[in-house]
Design an enzyme around this catalytic site. Sequence first.
Site, PDB file in Angstrom:
ATOM      1  N   ASP A  48       4.079  -0.392  -7.115  1.00 46.97           N
ATOM      2  CA  ASP A  48       2.811  -0.749  -7.777  1.00 46.97           C
ATOM      3  C   ASP A  48       1.673   0.001  -7.098  1.00 46.97           C
ATOM      4  OD1 ASP A  48       1.216  -2.354  -9.600  1.00 46.97           O
ATOM      5  OD2 ASP A  48       0.571  -3.513  -7.852  1.00 46.97           O
ATOM      6  N   ARG A  93       0.857  -1.182   0.000  1.00 44.43           N
ATOM      7  CA  ARG A  93       0.000   0.000   0.000  1.00 44.43           C
ATOM      8  C   ARG A  93       0.897   1.237   0.000  1.00 44.43           C
ATOM      9  NH1 ARG A  93      -3.401  -2.840  -1.481  1.00 44.43           N
ATOM     10  NH2 ARG A  93      -5.447  -3.307  -0.577  1.00 44.43           N
ATOM     11  N   HIS A 111      -1.026  -0.374  -9.753  1.00 44.80           N
ATOM     12  CA  HIS A 111      -1.726  -1.323  -8.878  1.00 44.80           C
ATOM     13  C   HIS A 111      -2.253  -2.528  -9.670  1.00 44.80           C
ATOM     14  CE1 HIS A 111      -3.696  -1.406  -4.679  1.00 44.80           C
ATOM     15  NE2 HIS A 111      -3.586  -2.641  -5.141  1.00 44.80           N
ATOM     16  N   GLU A 152      -2.789   7.362  -4.932  1.00 39.96           N
ATOM     17  CA  GLU A 152      -3.167   6.669  -6.163  1.00 39.96           C
ATOM     18  C   GLU A 152      -4.640   6.774  -6.494  1.00 39.96           C
ATOM     19  OE1 GLU A 152      -2.030   2.559  -5.098  1.00 39.96           O
ATOM     20  OE2 GLU A 152      -4.145   2.055  -5.286  1.00 39.96           O
TER      21      GLU A 152
HETATM   22  P1  NAI Z   1      -1.276 -11.120   5.226  1.00 38.13           P
HETATM   23  O1  NAI Z   1      -2.250 -10.650   6.248  1.00 38.13           O
HETATM   24  O2  NAI Z   1      -1.243 -12.567   4.842  1.00 38.13           O
HETATM   25  O3  NAI Z   1       0.227 -10.737   5.697  1.00 38.13           O
HETATM   26  C1  NAI Z   1       0.590  -9.525   6.253  1.00 38.13           C
HETATM   27  C2  NAI Z   1       1.781  -9.795   7.158  1.00 38.13           C
HETATM   28  O4  NAI Z   1       2.297  -8.537   7.599  1.00 38.13           O
HETATM   29  C3  NAI Z   1       1.433 -10.610   8.410  1.00 38.13           C
HETATM   30  O5  NAI Z   1       2.292 -11.740   8.527  1.00 38.13           O
HETATM   31  C4  NAI Z   1       1.658  -9.626   9.557  1.00 38.13           C
HETATM   32  O6  NAI Z   1       2.137 -10.251  10.748  1.00 38.13           O
HETATM   33  C5  NAI Z   1       2.716  -8.703   8.938  1.00 38.13           C
HETATM   34  N1  NAI Z   1       2.873  -7.434   9.619  1.00 38.13           N
HETATM   35  C6  NAI Z   1       1.956  -6.708  10.304  1.00 38.13           C
HETATM   36  N2  NAI Z   1       2.535  -5.601  10.811  1.00 38.13           N
HETATM   37  C7  NAI Z   1       3.835  -5.625  10.432  1.00 38.13           C
HETATM   38  C8  NAI Z   1       4.954  -4.757  10.659  1.00 38.13           C
HETATM   39  N3  NAI Z   1       4.833  -3.643  11.375  1.00 38.13           N
HETATM   40  N4  NAI Z   1       6.148  -5.097  10.136  1.00 38.13           N
HETATM   41  C9  NAI Z   1       6.286  -6.245   9.403  1.00 38.13           C
HETATM   42  N5  NAI Z   1       5.273  -7.091   9.171  1.00 38.13           N
HETATM   43  C10 NAI Z   1       4.060  -6.779   9.667  1.00 38.13           C
HETATM   44  O7  NAI Z   1      -1.503 -10.194   3.955  1.00 38.13           O
HETATM   45  P2  NAI Z   1      -1.114 -10.494   2.433  1.00 38.13           P
HETATM   46  O8  NAI Z   1      -2.206 -11.236   1.758  1.00 38.13           O
HETATM   47  O9  NAI Z   1       0.254 -11.054   2.385  1.00 38.13           O
HETATM   48  O10 NAI Z   1      -1.136  -9.026   1.825  1.00 38.13           O
HETATM   49  C11 NAI Z   1      -0.197  -8.050   2.244  1.00 38.13           C
HETATM   50  C12 NAI Z   1      -0.607  -6.706   1.696  1.00 38.13           C
HETATM   51  O11 NAI Z   1      -0.454  -6.729   0.272  1.00 38.13           O
HETATM   52  C13 NAI Z   1      -2.092  -6.348   1.913  1.00 38.13           C
HETATM   53  O12 NAI Z   1      -2.264  -5.721   3.169  1.00 38.13           O
HETATM   54  C14 NAI Z   1      -2.372  -5.409   0.784  1.00 38.13           C
HETATM   55  O13 NAI Z   1      -2.176  -4.103   1.238  1.00 38.13           O
HETATM   56  C15 NAI Z   1      -1.309  -5.734  -0.271  1.00 38.13           C
HETATM   57  N6  NAI Z   1      -1.874  -6.246  -1.522  1.00 38.13           N
HETATM   58  C16 NAI Z   1      -1.499  -5.660  -2.694  1.00 38.13           C
HETATM   59  C17 NAI Z   1      -1.989  -6.110  -3.895  1.00 38.13           C
HETATM   60  C18 NAI Z   1      -1.587  -5.501  -5.205  1.00 38.13           C
HETATM   61  O14 NAI Z   1      -2.260  -5.733  -6.212  1.00 38.13           O
HETATM   62  N7  NAI Z   1      -0.503  -4.738  -5.285  1.00 38.13           N
HETATM   63  C19 NAI Z   1      -2.972  -7.210  -3.949  1.00 38.13           C
HETATM   64  C20 NAI Z   1      -3.247  -7.816  -2.660  1.00 38.13           C
HETATM   65  C21 NAI Z   1      -2.728  -7.328  -1.499  1.00 38.13           C
END
Ligand code: NAI
Length: 332
Positions: A258, A234, A295, A263
């Site tokens: 991305d 994000r 994105h 955005e």
């Molecule tokens: P997820 O919930 O599986 O993983 C997020 C991880 O971040 C968790 O393991 C959590 O413990 C960790 N985390 C939380 N706070 C943290 C910190 N301060 N420092 C380090 N790690 C921390 O989520 P997922 O599915 O892996 O998605 C991650 C992000 O990717 C989403 O929140 C979304 O914003 C973004 N995303 C982007 C997309 C795109 O098209 N560019 C598509 C889908 C998601």
Amino acid sequence: MKLAVYSAQPYDRRFLEEARSAMSGVETVYFSDRLELDTVPLAQGCGAVCVFVNDKLDAPVLEALHALGVRAVLLRCAGFNNLDIAAGMRLGMFMARVPAYAPEAVAEHALALVMTLNRRTHRAYARVREGNFALDGLLGMTLHGKTVGIVGAGQIGAAAARIFHGMGCKVLVSDPAPASQLDGLVERVSLDELLTRSDIVSLHCPLMDATRHMINAASLATMKRGAMLVNTSRGGLIDTAAVIDALKCGQLGALAIDVYEQESNLFFHDHSSDIIADDVFQRLMTFPNVLVTGHQGFFTIEAMREIATVTFANLACYLQGARCPNALGASA
Ligand code: NAI
């Protein structure tokens, strides 16, 4: 039940209609408009709304939707930083997301950004088409043996860690709750240590108050000089003004994003005939070592199909009063 789909592009319609056809009793109406206070009235007569990453779901919008009779909010994305869950809970609304539709798709896009920016294939493509076969300016580094820092090793971060490990990179991970399936593949470190040791830093943690601008002037100063920063998570994770300063003085060697903090005013629409008023974004565009995509990390056939299927499965849970594994807030 009528479902209002906001921020709908032709490709959303294609995959959502495919999934809807397997479900009876649901009618869909599509709007290309983003959901915000002004566009709430479009949902008149609808019991649910389906929204995407840049739709606004703050308390005033949720209250206005509720007043119209909307009782369910279906996010067709994983991140939910644009939703005021507490406000939705107060109103007793059903809220659900699509948590992990294709983590590999986003991780693969992060890799694509790294490979493109590192080996300058975007510049090579344009050059060769003009008959210019000079290599000057295309020098990259061998990724094998380099250190890649993954910030946030959830579904997407873990997939990225596996990919970079497979390429022979040393992978560092910073996450308060890292996935155990990465044992043996990565080294778990603090964010500070990750930033000082990594040649490439890739952000995969969610945007929350605690992570907003986690990449700022102070953290950029601790990074390896000339390192590459990649953000497919994000935009708000990065203080863009600080990143521009770091690019200007060479502290940051390259940036691939991305996602971008502002955005919502730009992405997912064709602005090629407009004057873009965002000077910060336009400054980013002047750097030869900056690569921006709009994105599209999620944008694969498999992911779109999964998003549509899970969105309607979430709606079915709501309509049947069944427990929904993807619900947010009290409805969880
Ligand atoms: P997820 O919930 O599986 O993983 C997020 C991880 O971040 C968790 O393991 C959590 O413990 C960790 N985390 C939380 N706070 C943290 C910190 N301060 N420092 C380090 N790690 C921390 O989520 P997922 O599915 O892996 O998605 C991650 C992000 O990717 C989403 O929140 C979304 O914003 C973004 N995303 C982007 C997309 C795109 O098209 N560019 C598509 C889908 C998601």
